[in-house]
Scaffold this motif. Structure first.
Motif, mmCIF file in Angstrom:
data_model
loop_
_atom_site.group_PDB
_atom_site.id
_atom_site.type_symbol
_atom_site.label_atom_id
_atom_site.label_comp_id
_atom_site.label_asym_id
_atom_site.label_seq_id
_atom_site.Cartn_x
_atom_site.Cartn_y
_atom_site.Cartn_z
ATOM 1 N N GLN A 1 0.847 -1.191 0.000
ATOM 2 C CA GLN A 1 0.000 0.000 0.000
ATOM 3 C C GLN A 1 0.881 1.239 0.000
ATOM 4 O O GLN A 1 1.849 1.340 0.741
ATOM 5 N N ARG A 2 0.511 2.207 -0.838
ATOM 6 C CA ARG A 2 1.267 3.440 -0.909
ATOM 7 C C ARG A 2 0.440 4.573 -0.329
ATOM 8 O O ARG A 2 -0.721 4.763 -0.682
ATOM 9 N N ASP A 3 1.057 5.328 0.550
ATOM 10 C CA ASP A 3 0.436 6.523 1.121
ATOM 11 C C ASP A 3 1.131 7.754 0.558
ATOM 12 O O ASP A 3 2.361 7.809 0.526
ATOM 13 N N ASP A 4 0.354 8.735 0.131
ATOM 14 C CA ASP A 4 0.885 9.998 -0.378
ATOM 15 C C ASP A 4 0.131 11.154 0.250
ATOM 16 O O ASP A 4 -1.105 11.141 0.290
ATOM 17 N N TYR A 5 0.891 12.152 0.699
ATOM 18 C CA TYR A 5 0.290 13.348 1.278
ATOM 19 C C TYR A 5 0.998 14.571 0.716
ATOM 20 O O TYR A 5 2.216 14.553 0.494
ATOM 21 N N TRP A 6 0.203 15.646 0.522
ATOM 22 C CA TRP A 6 0.720 16.889 -0.024
ATOM 23 C C TRP A 6 0.377 18.052 0.896
ATOM 24 O O TRP A 6 -0.699 18.072 1.499
ATOM 25 N N GLY A 7 1.265 19.009 0.932
ATOM 26 C CA GLY A 7 0.962 20.268 1.589
ATOM 27 C C GLY A 7 0.204 21.185 0.655
ATOM 28 O O GLY A 7 -0.038 20.863 -0.514
ATOM 29 N N GLN A 8 -0.149 22.360 1.171
ATOM 30 C CA GLN A 8 -0.958 23.287 0.397
ATOM 31 C C GLN A 8 -0.106 24.173 -0.514
ATOM 32 O O GLN A 8 -0.638 24.821 -1.405
ATOM 33 N N GLY A 9 1.191 24.188 -0.289
ATOM 34 C CA GLY A 9 2.097 24.948 -1.133
ATOM 35 C C GLY A 9 2.459 26.302 -0.554
ATOM 36 O O GLY A 9 1.677 26.906 0.191
ATOM 37 N N THR A 10 3.649 26.764 -0.899
ATOM 38 C CA THR A 10 4.088 28.095 -0.503
ATOM 39 C C THR A 10 4.756 28.761 -1.709
ATOM 40 O O THR A 10 5.533 28.130 -2.426
ATOM 41 N N GLN A 11 4.422 30.026 -1.920
ATOM 42 C CA GLN A 11 4.906 30.727 -3.110
ATOM 43 C C GLN A 11 6.330 31.235 -2.895
ATOM 44 O O GLN A 11 6.632 31.868 -1.877
ATOM 45 N N VAL A 12 7.174 30.965 -3.872
ATOM 46 C CA VAL A 12 8.521 31.540 -3.911
ATOM 47 C C VAL A 12 8.628 32.364 -5.185
ATOM 48 O O VAL A 12 8.395 31.853 -6.281
ATOM 49 N N THR A 13 8.946 33.632 -5.033
ATOM 50 C CA THR A 13 9.101 34.530 -6.178
ATOM 51 C C THR A 13 10.500 35.124 -6.147
ATOM 52 O O THR A 13 10.898 35.732 -5.147
ATOM 53 N N VAL A 14 11.224 34.935 -7.238
ATOM 54 C CA VAL A 14 12.583 35.464 -7.356
ATOM 55 C C VAL A 14 12.559 36.566 -8.410
ATOM 56 O O VAL A 14 12.378 36.302 -9.599
ATOM 57 N N SER A 15 12.708 37.782 -7.961
ATOM 58 C CA SER A 15 12.579 38.921 -8.863
ATOM 59 C C SER A 15 13.290 40.129 -8.275
ATOM 60 O O SER A 15 13.334 40.307 -7.055
ATOM 61 N N SER A 16 13.818 40.952 -9.150
ATOM 62 C CA SER A 16 14.430 42.197 -8.705
ATOM 63 C C SER A 16 13.420 43.341 -8.770
ATOM 64 O O SER A 16 13.745 44.476 -8.415
#
Length: 120
Positions: free
Chosen positions: A105-120
């Motif tokens: 049996q395989r269990d998979d869980y995900w988080g809701q995500g967090t934004q990373v923005t790389v910009s000047s």
């Protein structure tokens, strides 16, 4: 209910650094392989880095030498240290937990995500 909660995202200039954290709850954290994935607008979700329950690590070629994944089993937390960030690293970063039991049996869980923005 299993929860993976990411934090540490934000806006950073090219060449800068960020550290993402993912705190897990309601799982036996130490037996899970943990990973970070990212998804940029209009693109598929891609693997960034993984760390197994035995602390073996693997990285996408695009981040090797710049990103480091680590885990603290006592805190049920996985980290992603990101250095020398580039605009192409801009994406939503997701935490992932997975394990396969001895009976397949395989269990998979995900988080809701967090934004990373790389910009000047």
């Amino acid at each position: 209910q299993v929860q993976l909660v990411e934090s540490g995202g934000g806006l950073v200039q090219p060449g800068g650094s960020l550290r993402l954290s993912c705190a897990a709850s309601r799982i036996i954290f130490s037996i899970y392989d943990m990973g970070w994935y990212r998804q940029a607008p209009g693109k598929q979700r891609e693997l960034v880095a993984i760390i197994t329950s035995r602390t073996n690590t693997n990285y996408a070629d695009s981040v090797k030498g710049r990103f480091t994944i680590s885990r603290d089993n006592a805190k049920s937390t996985v980290y992603l240290q990101m250095k020398s960030l580039k605009p192409e690293d801009t994406a939503v970063y997701f935490c992932h937990a997975t394990r396969t039991t001895t009976w397949g049996q395989r269990d998979d869980y995900w988080g809701q995500g967090t934004q990373v923005t790389v910009s000047s």
